[in-house]
Motif scaffolding. Structure first.
Motif, PDB file in Angstrom:
ATOM      1  N   ALA A  89       0.837  -1.205   0.000  1.00 56.05           N
ATOM      2  CA  ALA A  89       0.000   0.000   0.000  1.00 56.05           C
ATOM      3  C   ALA A  89       0.868   1.249   0.000  1.00 56.05           C
ATOM      4  CB  ALA A  89      -0.938   0.001   1.203  1.00 56.05           C
ATOM      5  N   LEU A  90       1.951   1.223   0.786  1.00 52.82           N
ATOM      6  CA  LEU A  90       2.807   2.409   0.861  1.00 52.82           C
ATOM      7  C   LEU A  90       3.517   2.658  -0.475  1.00 52.82           C
ATOM      8  CD1 LEU A  90       3.320   4.349   3.280  1.00 52.82           C
ATOM      9  CD2 LEU A  90       5.578   3.343   3.394  1.00 52.82           C
ATOM     10  N   GLY A  93       0.882   3.696  -3.080  1.00 54.11           N
ATOM     11  CA  GLY A  93       0.447   5.066  -2.796  1.00 54.11           C
ATOM     12  C   GLY A  93       1.540   6.066  -3.124  1.00 54.11           C
ATOM     13  N   LEU A  94       2.770   5.715  -2.762  1.00 52.69           N
ATOM     14  CA  LEU A  94       3.895   6.616  -3.003  1.00 52.69           C
ATOM     15  C   LEU A  94       4.094   6.839  -4.501  1.00 52.69           C
ATOM     16  CD1 LEU A  94       6.007   8.150  -1.383  1.00 52.69           C
ATOM     17  CD2 LEU A  94       7.524   6.199  -1.600  1.00 52.69           C
ATOM     18  N   VAL A  97       1.463   9.163  -5.695  1.00 55.88           N
ATOM     19  CA  VAL A  97       1.788  10.536  -5.296  1.00 55.88           C
ATOM     20  C   VAL A  97       2.888  11.088  -6.210  1.00 55.88           C
ATOM     21  CG1 VAL A  97       2.779  11.940  -3.437  1.00 55.88           C
ATOM     22  CG2 VAL A  97       1.018  10.251  -2.909  1.00 55.88           C
ATOM     23  N   LEU A 125       8.182   6.374   7.937  1.00 60.69           N
ATOM     24  CA  LEU A 125       6.979   5.684   8.405  1.00 60.69           C
ATOM     25  C   LEU A 125       6.993   4.204   8.027  1.00 60.69           C
ATOM     26  CD1 LEU A 125       4.239   8.382   7.858  1.00 60.69           C
ATOM     27  CD2 LEU A 125       5.021   7.441  10.025  1.00 60.69           C
TER      28      LEU A 125
ATOM     29  N   MET B  31      -5.430   9.453  -2.963  1.00 60.12           N
ATOM     30  CA  MET B  31      -4.730  10.373  -2.061  1.00 60.12           C
ATOM     31  C   MET B  31      -5.287  10.281  -0.639  1.00 60.12           C
ATOM     32  SD  MET B  31      -2.223  12.483  -2.275  1.00 60.12           S
ATOM     33  CE  MET B  31      -2.011  13.228  -3.877  1.00 60.12           C
ATOM     34  N   PHE B  34      -4.089   7.080   0.948  1.00 57.00           N
ATOM     35  CA  PHE B  34      -2.659   7.189   1.261  1.00 57.00           C
ATOM     36  C   PHE B  34      -2.441   8.011   2.534  1.00 57.00           C
ATOM     37  CE2 PHE B  34       1.576   9.228   0.701  1.00 57.00           C
ATOM     38  CZ  PHE B  34       2.348   8.083   0.651  1.00 57.00           C
ATOM     39  N   LEU B  37      -3.368   6.007   5.468  1.00 59.25           N
ATOM     40  CA  LEU B  37      -2.355   4.982   5.739  1.00 59.25           C
ATOM     41  C   LEU B  37      -1.226   5.555   6.593  1.00 59.25           C
ATOM     42  CD1 LEU B  37      -0.964   2.203   5.266  1.00 59.25           C
ATOM     43  CD2 LEU B  37      -0.073   3.125   3.145  1.00 59.25           C
ATOM     44  N   LEU B  38      -0.779   6.788   6.262  1.00 59.97           N
ATOM     45  CA  LEU B  38       0.307   7.410   7.035  1.00 59.97           C
ATOM     46  C   LEU B  38      -0.127   7.599   8.490  1.00 59.97           C
ATOM     47  CD1 LEU B  38       1.666  10.105   4.520  1.00 59.97           C
ATOM     48  CD2 LEU B  38       2.391   7.735   4.803  1.00 59.97           C
ATOM     49  N   HIS B  40      -2.462   5.919  10.027  1.00 58.56           N
ATOM     50  CA  HIS B  40      -2.717   4.596  10.586  1.00 58.56           C
ATOM     51  C   HIS B  40      -1.418   3.911  11.056  1.00 58.56           C
ATOM     52  CE1 HIS B  40      -5.176   1.203  11.433  1.00 58.56           C
ATOM     53  NE2 HIS B  40      -4.758   0.441  10.440  1.00 58.56           N
TER      54      HIS B  40
END
Lengths: 137, 133
Positions: A89-90, A93-94, A97, A125, B31, B34, B37-38, B40
């Motif tokens: 997910a990170l 998502g990254l 972005v 994170l 977005m 995301f 998530l940060l 969380h």
């Protein structure tokens, strides 16, 4: 419709005739980034929706307290599930972005600055989340 | 005035209709997920500092405002998931792009079909009144 070239690769048949020996284009970073988004996205549909169902639908959110986490993380497979979700997910998502920054932040200096902040923050994170999942006892 | 000097000012605006709305929805929902998530990662990681601190912060997720926020998160997740599958279909199946509008209707329908009952379950303690009691 596809045509098979002499090297055995499949490519779209183009009206008017494409060059017979058209080479497969070189795969650069953006090709892999596109491919990663498709594959990680499909895996995340499963991981994220199962995770959400477990923590908000099957169990009420107030029931998912520290004792609930401790019981779940007793099983290393759930730790692996949660870590896979965190990592995919990170990264997914990254990368999204990153695409958005490239679309909307036009000045090279600002673009580099925004990316530096986002990458650093996400990296910290990710390390912190990994540390939590691995070391929790 | 020369012909080049009087050239009309063109302000091109891309009008991609349904596909463009799907794109906007995908960006916005992605977005939001995301950013959550940060947040969380931080709230779950409190469990390593102290389980009491985790429980205290975590209890906040049970209040009405954050429950509404969770319903929003569910809709964002569902839309992003189903629309992501639509994007993969358009990439992989040559026929999918011709049925692009119908596919987007299916995405919206599935999001609502899963999101409304899911949202009801999340809000149920508040609807039943047990949240306040």
């Amino acid at each position: 419709m596809t045509a098979t070239s002499s090297t055995g690769e499949r490519r779209p048949a183009v009206a008017g005739g494409a060059p017979a020996r058209a080479r497969r284009p070189r795969q650069n970073f953006e090709t892999w980034s596109w491919f990663f988004m498709r594959v990680s996205g499909l895996v995340l549909v499963f991981l994220a929706l199962v995770h959400f169902a477990l923590t908000h639908i099957i169990n009420d959110v107030v029931e998912t307290d520290a004792a609930f986490v401790a019981e779940r993380w007793d099983n290393p497979l759930w730790r692996l599930f949660d870590w896979s979700l965190l990592a995919l997910a990170l990264l997914h998502g990254l990368n999204g972005v990153r695409w958005s920054i490239d679309d909307y932040v036009r000045s090279p200096a600002w673009r580099a600055g925004v990316k530096a902040v986002v990458y650093t923050g996400s990296g910290i994170l990710f390390a912190y989340g990994t540390f939590t999942i691995v070391t929790f006892a | 005035m020369t012909a080049t000097g009087s050239a009309p000012r063109v302000n091109p605006v891309y009008r991609g209709r349904s596909g463009q709305w799907a794109f906007v929805g995908h960006r916005v929902s992605g977005m939001l997920v995301f950013l959550f998530l940060l947040l969380h990662i931080v709230d779950v990681s409190l469990i390593n500092i102290s389980t009491e601190l985790y429980d205290e912060v975590h209890a906040l997720y049970g209040n009405v405002v954050l429950r509404l926020f969770e319903v929003g998160l569910l809709f964002a997740l569902l839309f992003h998931s189903f629309n992501g599958i639509r994007i993969v279909m358009v990439d992989v199946f040559p026929g999918a792009v011709r049925r692009e509008r119908r596919l987007l209707s299916a995405v919206v329908f599935l999001t609502l079909a899963a999101g409304i009952p899911g949202g009801y379950v999340i809000m149920k303690p508040f609807i039943d009144g047990t949240l306040l009691g």
